[in-house]
Write a protein that holds these residues in place. Sequence first.
Motif, short mmCIF file in Angstrom:
data_model
loop_
_atom_site.label_atom_id
_atom_site.label_comp_id
_atom_site.label_asym_id
_atom_site.label_seq_id
_atom_site.Cartn_x
_atom_site.Cartn_y
_atom_site.Cartn_z
N MET A 182 -41.62 23.03 -2.78
CA MET A 182 -40.54 22.20 -2.89
C MET A 182 -40.12 21.83 -4.27
O MET A 182 -41.02 21.79 -4.90
N ASP A 183 -38.87 21.96 -4.40
CA ASP A 183 -38.22 21.76 -5.91
C ASP A 183 -37.45 20.30 -5.61
O ASP A 183 -36.91 19.92 -4.61
N VAL A 184 -37.72 19.54 -6.82
CA VAL A 184 -37.13 17.99 -6.84
C VAL A 184 -36.12 18.18 -7.98
O VAL A 184 -36.70 18.55 -9.15
N ILE A 185 -35.00 17.76 -7.90
CA ILE A 185 -34.10 17.70 -9.15
C ILE A 185 -33.68 16.30 -9.46
O ILE A 185 -32.87 15.90 -8.74
N PRO A 186 -34.24 15.83 -10.42
CA PRO A 186 -34.15 14.32 -10.72
C PRO A 186 -32.85 13.99 -11.33
O PRO A 186 -32.22 14.92 -12.18
N ASP A 187 -32.11 13.25 -10.57
CA ASP A 187 -30.62 12.86 -10.90
C ASP A 187 -30.58 12.47 -12.60
O ASP A 187 -29.51 13.41 -13.00
N ALA A 188 -31.45 12.10 -13.02
CA ALA A 188 -31.45 11.91 -14.52
C ALA A 188 -31.47 13.16 -15.37
O ALA A 188 -31.10 12.98 -16.55
N ASP A 189 -31.87 14.25 -14.77
CA ASP A 189 -32.35 15.52 -15.58
C ASP A 189 -31.03 16.31 -15.48
O ASP A 189 -30.96 17.50 -16.14
N VAL A 190 -29.90 15.85 -14.89
CA VAL A 190 -28.70 16.69 -14.49
C VAL A 190 -27.52 16.29 -15.17
O VAL A 190 -27.06 15.00 -14.89
N GLU A 191 -26.83 16.74 -15.99
CA GLU A 191 -25.47 16.57 -16.70
C GLU A 191 -24.55 16.70 -15.99
O GLU A 191 -24.15 17.96 -15.30
N ALA A 192 -23.32 15.87 -15.42
CA ALA A 192 -22.16 16.40 -14.92
C ALA A 192 -21.15 17.11 -15.89
O ALA A 192 -21.38 16.95 -17.15
N THR A 193 -20.52 17.90 -15.30
CA THR A 193 -19.53 18.85 -15.98
C THR A 193 -17.96 18.26 -15.59
O THR A 193 -17.87 18.09 -14.35
N GLU A 194 -17.26 17.96 -16.48
CA GLU A 194 -15.90 17.82 -16.20
C GLU A 194 -15.30 19.32 -15.78
O GLU A 194 -14.85 19.66 -16.55
N ALA A 195 -15.25 19.19 -14.51
CA ALA A 195 -14.51 20.54 -13.88
C ALA A 195 -12.94 20.62 -14.33
O ALA A 195 -12.40 21.66 -14.52
N VAL A 196 -12.31 19.53 -14.06
CA VAL A 196 -10.73 19.36 -14.57
C VAL A 196 -10.73 18.07 -14.90
O VAL A 196 -11.46 16.83 -14.73
N GLU A 197 -9.54 17.62 -15.51
CA GLU A 197 -9.32 16.16 -15.93
C GLU A 197 -9.55 15.17 -15.08
O GLU A 197 -9.14 15.23 -13.91
N GLY A 198 -10.69 14.29 -15.46
CA GLY A 198 -10.93 13.04 -14.40
C GLY A 198 -11.75 13.49 -13.24
O GLY A 198 -12.10 12.69 -12.32
N VAL A 199 -12.28 14.73 -13.15
CA VAL A 199 -13.10 15.28 -12.00
C VAL A 199 -14.54 15.54 -12.56
O VAL A 199 -14.60 16.83 -13.22
N PHE A 200 -15.57 14.96 -11.85
CA PHE A 200 -17.05 15.33 -12.69
C PHE A 200 -17.81 16.03 -11.59
O PHE A 200 -17.84 15.59 -10.52
N LEU A 201 -18.49 16.89 -11.70
CA LEU A 201 -19.51 17.58 -10.75
C LEU A 201 -20.81 17.50 -11.44
O LEU A 201 -21.08 17.94 -12.68
N THR A 202 -21.65 17.27 -10.57
CA THR A 202 -23.20 17.44 -10.74
C THR A 202 -23.85 18.38 -9.95
O THR A 202 -23.95 17.87 -8.66
N GLN A 203 -24.50 19.26 -10.43
CA GLN A 203 -25.28 20.40 -9.61
C GLN A 203 -26.41 19.68 -9.21
O GLN A 203 -27.35 19.27 -9.88
N GLY A 204 -26.81 19.69 -7.93
CA GLY A 204 -27.97 19.31 -7.42
C GLY A 204 -28.80 20.49 -7.06
O GLY A 204 -28.72 21.52 -7.64
N ALA A 205 -29.78 20.12 -6.13
CA ALA A 205 -30.59 21.42 -5.70
C ALA A 205 -29.84 22.66 -5.02
O ALA A 205 -28.91 22.46 -4.62
N VAL A 206 -30.52 23.77 -5.57
CA VAL A 206 -29.83 25.09 -5.02
C VAL A 206 -30.75 25.71 -4.50
O VAL A 206 -31.84 26.08 -4.96
N GLY A 207 -30.64 26.04 -3.12
CA GLY A 207 -31.48 26.82 -2.35
C GLY A 207 -31.04 28.25 -2.06
O GLY A 207 -30.08 28.66 -2.71
N GLU A 208 -31.69 28.88 -1.27
CA GLU A 208 -31.46 30.20 -0.98
C GLU A 208 -30.22 30.52 0.01
O GLU A 208 -29.40 31.37 -0.04
N GLU A 209 -29.84 29.25 0.75
CA GLU A 209 -28.83 29.51 1.71
C GLU A 209 -27.85 28.24 1.70
O GLU A 209 -26.67 28.50 1.96
N THR A 210 -28.20 27.26 0.80
CA THR A 210 -27.21 26.10 0.56
C THR A 210 -27.48 25.52 -0.77
O THR A 210 -28.43 25.88 -1.40
N SER A 211 -26.47 24.79 -1.16
CA SER A 211 -26.52 23.95 -2.33
C SER A 211 -25.78 22.65 -2.25
O SER A 211 -25.06 22.44 -1.25
#
Length: 112
Positions: free
Chosen positions: A1-30
């Motif tokens: 099992m993988d655990v992705i602590p929220d504090a370890d992941v930095e948000a990316t500003e994808a477009v102005e004012g829209v931020f994405l934070t990648q969480g867990a990525v599995g083989e079939e879903t993310s």
Amino acid sequence: MDVIPDADVEATEAVEGVFLTQGAVGEETSIQRFVIEPGEKVPEHDHHHEQIGVVTEGTATFVVDGEDLVVEPGDTYVIPGGEPHAALNRGDETVVGYDIFAPPRANPDWQD
């Protein structure tokens, strides 16, 4: 099992004012957290991934086929792969939610 602590992941500003934070990525879903500041939007785009999500804060408006679909906190939604869609924050409160993608999607290609 993988655990992705929220504090370890930095948000990316994808477009102005829209931020994405990648969480867990599995083989079939993310999973990815999104934040849309008031007055900002995710431009219309499409992708082959099925997208299932939930809004946890604020009210989002999705635009699909020219129709506005309002999604409030606790509401869930599904966007079939290949369906063009946009997301807007027309309110005064920041929109926060989570999207699950199948197959996994690490980063949106429309941010380039």
